[in-house]
Scaffold this motif. Structure first.
Motif, PDB file in Angstrom:
ATOM      1  N   GLN A  87     -11.483  47.916 -10.228  1.00 25.69           N
ATOM      2  CA  GLN A  87     -11.783  49.145 -11.137  1.00 25.69           C
ATOM      3  C   GLN A  87     -11.176  48.815 -12.527  1.00 25.69           C
ATOM      4  OE1 GLN A  87     -13.859  51.783 -10.404  1.00 25.69           O
ATOM      5  NE2 GLN A  87     -14.561  50.896  -8.647  1.00 25.69           N
ATOM      6  N   ASP A  88     -11.757  49.122 -13.397  1.00 29.92           N
ATOM      7  CA  ASP A  88     -11.083  49.086 -14.801  1.00 29.92           C
ATOM      8  C   ASP A  88     -11.020  50.495 -15.664  1.00 29.92           C
ATOM      9  OD1 ASP A  88     -10.141  48.459 -17.436  1.00 29.92           O
ATOM     10  OD2 ASP A  88     -12.262  47.797 -18.090  1.00 29.92           O
ATOM     11  N   GLU A  89     -10.141  51.190 -15.483  1.00 27.57           N
ATOM     12  CA  GLU A  89      -9.877  52.474 -16.027  1.00 27.57           C
ATOM     13  C   GLU A  89      -9.786  52.560 -17.652  1.00 27.57           C
ATOM     14  OE1 GLU A  89      -6.269  53.208 -13.879  1.00 27.57           O
ATOM     15  OE2 GLU A  89      -7.621  53.157 -12.011  1.00 27.57           O
ATOM     16  N   SER A  90      -9.299  51.183 -18.289  1.00 22.85           N
ATOM     17  CA  SER A  90      -9.328  51.057 -19.407  1.00 22.85           C
ATOM     18  C   SER A  90     -10.496  50.893 -20.003  1.00 22.85           C
ATOM     19  CB  SER A  90      -8.404  49.875 -19.911  1.00 22.85           C
ATOM     20  OG  SER A  90      -9.168  48.865 -19.716  1.00 22.85           O
ATOM     21  N   GLY A  91     -11.726  50.426 -19.387  1.00 18.03           N
ATOM     22  CA  GLY A  91     -12.896  50.244 -20.157  1.00 18.03           C
ATOM     23  C   GLY A  91     -13.001  49.168 -20.954  1.00 18.03           C
ATOM     24  N   LEU A  92     -12.097  48.050 -20.856  1.00 17.68           N
ATOM     25  CA  LEU A  92     -11.960  46.838 -21.632  1.00 17.68           C
ATOM     26  C   LEU A  92     -12.867  45.764 -21.175  1.00 17.68           C
ATOM     27  CD1 LEU A  92      -8.161  46.906 -22.538  1.00 17.68           C
ATOM     28  CD2 LEU A  92      -9.991  47.200 -24.002  1.00 17.68           C
ATOM     29  N   ILE A  93     -13.294  45.919 -19.947  1.00 22.99           N
ATOM     30  CA  ILE A  93     -13.968  44.866 -19.130  1.00 22.99           C
ATOM     31  C   ILE A  93     -15.391  44.961 -19.105  1.00 22.99           C
ATOM     32  CG2 ILE A  93     -14.143  43.304 -17.066  1.00 22.99           C
ATOM     33  CD1 ILE A  93     -11.409  44.227 -16.255  1.00 22.99           C
ATOM     34  N   GLU A  94     -16.020  43.943 -19.869  1.00 29.67           N
ATOM     35  CA  GLU A  94     -17.624  43.998 -19.795  1.00 29.67           C
ATOM     36  C   GLU A  94     -17.734  42.825 -18.489  1.00 29.67           C
ATOM     37  OE1 GLU A  94     -21.482  42.457 -22.181  1.00 29.67           O
ATOM     38  OE2 GLU A  94     -19.633  43.390 -23.231  1.00 29.67           O
ATOM     39  N   TRP A  95     -18.279  43.828 -17.409  1.00 29.49           N
ATOM     40  CA  TRP A  95     -18.614  43.008 -16.195  1.00 29.49           C
ATOM     41  C   TRP A  95     -20.101  42.407 -16.168  1.00 29.49           C
ATOM     42  CZ3 TRP A  95     -14.637  41.980 -13.101  1.00 29.49           C
ATOM     43  CH2 TRP A  95     -13.941  43.030 -12.922  1.00 29.49           C
ATOM     44  N   SER A  96     -20.053  41.270 -15.719  1.00 28.12           N
ATOM     45  CA  SER A  96     -21.539  40.544 -15.576  1.00 28.12           C
ATOM     46  C   SER A  96     -22.004  40.320 -14.164  1.00 28.12           C
ATOM     47  CB  SER A  96     -21.440  39.044 -16.526  1.00 28.12           C
ATOM     48  OG  SER A  96     -20.290  38.350 -16.246  1.00 28.12           O
ATOM     49  N   SER A  97     -20.867  40.299 -13.569  1.00 29.24           N
ATOM     50  CA  SER A  97     -21.371  40.409 -12.002  1.00 29.24           C
ATOM     51  C   SER A  97     -20.078  40.728 -11.065  1.00 29.24           C
ATOM     52  CB  SER A  97     -21.455  38.978 -11.318  1.00 29.24           C
ATOM     53  OG  SER A  97     -19.846  38.202 -11.426  1.00 29.24           O
ATOM     54  N   ILE A  99     -17.694  39.424  -9.809  1.00 28.48           N
ATOM     55  CA  ILE A  99     -16.528  38.441  -9.907  1.00 28.48           C
ATOM     56  C   ILE A  99     -16.231  38.049 -11.198  1.00 28.48           C
ATOM     57  CG2 ILE A  99     -16.205  38.215  -7.447  1.00 28.48           C
ATOM     58  CD1 ILE A  99     -17.558  35.190  -7.972  1.00 28.48           C
ATOM     59  N   ARG A 100     -17.187  38.538 -12.171  1.00 28.19           N
ATOM     60  CA  ARG A 100     -16.926  37.835 -13.700  1.00 28.19           C
ATOM     61  C   ARG A 100     -17.073  39.047 -14.666  1.00 28.19           C
ATOM     62  NH1 ARG A 100     -17.445  32.859 -15.005  1.00 28.19           N
ATOM     63  NH2 ARG A 100     -18.421  32.428 -13.113  1.00 28.19           N
ATOM     64  N   GLY A 101     -15.928  38.928 -15.407  1.00 33.35           N
ATOM     65  CA  GLY A 101     -15.933  40.081 -16.379  1.00 33.35           C
ATOM     66  C   GLY A 101     -15.321  39.451 -17.586  1.00 33.35           C
ATOM     67  N   MET A 102     -15.691  40.047 -18.955  1.00 33.74           N
ATOM     68  CA  MET A 102     -15.319  39.655 -20.301  1.00 33.74           C
ATOM     69  C   MET A 102     -14.452  40.823 -21.074  1.00 33.74           C
ATOM     70  SD  MET A 102     -16.192  36.705 -21.939  1.00 33.74           S
ATOM     71  CE  MET A 102     -17.670  36.282 -21.259  1.00 33.74           C
ATOM     72  N   ILE A 103     -13.433  40.231 -21.501  1.00 35.22           N
ATOM     73  CA  ILE A 103     -12.514  41.293 -22.296  1.00 35.22           C
ATOM     74  C   ILE A 103     -12.673  40.544 -23.704  1.00 35.22           C
ATOM     75  CG2 ILE A 103     -10.435  42.362 -22.814  1.00 35.22           C
ATOM     76  CD1 ILE A 103      -9.805  41.727 -19.872  1.00 35.22           C
ATOM     77  N   THR A 116      -0.573  47.047 -22.733  1.00 31.42           N
ATOM     78  CA  THR A 116       0.000  47.561 -21.498  1.00 31.42           C
ATOM     79  C   THR A 116      -1.256  47.653 -20.478  1.00 31.42           C
ATOM     80  OG1 THR A 116       1.397  49.033 -22.770  1.00 31.42           O
ATOM     81  CG2 THR A 116       0.823  49.669 -20.395  1.00 31.42           C
ATOM     82  N   SER A 117      -2.414  47.876 -21.187  1.00 27.47           N
ATOM     83  CA  SER A 117      -3.750  48.054 -20.112  1.00 27.47           C
ATOM     84  C   SER A 117      -3.900  46.388 -19.644  1.00 27.47           C
ATOM     85  CB  SER A 117      -5.007  48.441 -20.996  1.00 27.47           C
ATOM     86  OG  SER A 117      -4.709  49.958 -21.186  1.00 27.47           O
ATOM     87  N   LEU A 118      -3.805  45.398 -20.622  1.00 29.83           N
ATOM     88  CA  LEU A 118      -4.111  44.124 -20.406  1.00 29.83           C
ATOM     89  C   LEU A 118      -3.264  43.699 -19.448  1.00 29.83           C
ATOM     90  CD1 LEU A 118      -4.733  42.708 -23.918  1.00 29.83           C
ATOM     91  CD2 LEU A 118      -6.236  42.789 -22.070  1.00 29.83           C
ATOM     92  N   LYS A 119      -2.151  44.025 -19.442  1.00 33.20           N
ATOM     93  CA  LYS A 119      -1.049  43.381 -18.277  1.00 33.20           C
ATOM     94  C   LYS A 119      -1.388  44.074 -16.963  1.00 33.20           C
ATOM     95  CE  LYS A 119       3.472  42.656 -19.125  1.00 33.20           C
ATOM     96  NZ  LYS A 119       3.633  41.212 -19.112  1.00 33.20           N
ATOM     97  N   LYS A 120      -1.850  45.227 -16.958  1.00 31.64           N
ATOM     98  CA  LYS A 120      -2.197  45.915 -15.783  1.00 31.64           C
ATOM     99  C   LYS A 120      -3.465  45.141 -15.137  1.00 31.64           C
ATOM    100  CE  LYS A 120      -3.667  50.356 -13.571  1.00 31.64           C
ATOM    101  NZ  LYS A 120      -4.214  49.583 -12.208  1.00 31.64           N
ATOM    102  N   ILE A 121      -4.607  45.079 -16.012  1.00 32.85           N
ATOM    103  CA  ILE A 121      -5.902  44.479 -15.576  1.00 32.85           C
ATOM    104  C   ILE A 121      -5.499  42.961 -14.975  1.00 32.85           C
ATOM    105  CG2 ILE A 121      -7.866  43.106 -16.559  1.00 32.85           C
ATOM    106  CD1 ILE A 121      -7.957  45.490 -18.654  1.00 32.85           C
TER     107      ILE A 121
END
Length: 132
Positions: A87-97, A99-103, A116-121
């Motif tokens: 789960q990405d509560e920050s909304g920074l990750i764009e998921w393509s599958s 197991i694959r996401g892009m920030i 702070t959000s990046l460290k958590k991700i």
């Protein structure tokens, strides 16, 4: 296209703005998980945990921005229609599958304001075993 052998060679070939962004992200990634090994994979800096590449830079994109790819290396099968493993509560990750996401980052300010959000991700992503 130049083939890079070291991360330093890669970074030294960037313009000042990209060097700053990549430097900030490298520091953030390595400080979040000291067991990561940094090397060149797919002609960009990549980070290995437990023998699998898990995070890789992407600067060779049509937008000309700095991107981080979260992935599970090459051994795990990817489901492009599957639900992301995290789960990405920050909304920074764009998921393509599953197991694959892009920030995507467009400036050093963008990185700083999301540190702070990046460290958590990164911490949450690396907590997921790559071989399930």
């Amino acid at each position: 296209m130049q083939k890079y052998k070291t991360v330093e060679e890669f970074v030294n070939d960037l313009n000042d703005d990209k060097q700053s962004q990549v430097g900030m992200l490298r520091d953030l990634i390595l400080s979040t998980e000291p067991q990561l090994e940094e090397h060149i994979k797919w002609n960009a800096p990549s980070y290995v945990l437990d023998g699998e590449d898990r995070i890789t830079f992407n600067l060779m994109n049509k937008e000309g921005v700095v991107k981080l790819v979260l992935h599970m290396g090459a051994t795990r099968k990817e489901d492009k229609k599957g639900t992301p493993l995290m789960q990405d509560e920050s909304g920074l990750i764009e998921w393509s599958s599953d197991i694959r996401g892009m920030i995507t980052f467009n400036s050093s300010t963008n990185i700083s304001s999301n540190a702070t959000s990046l460290k958590k991700i990164i911490k949450d992503w690396l907590a997921i075993p790559s071989l399930i």
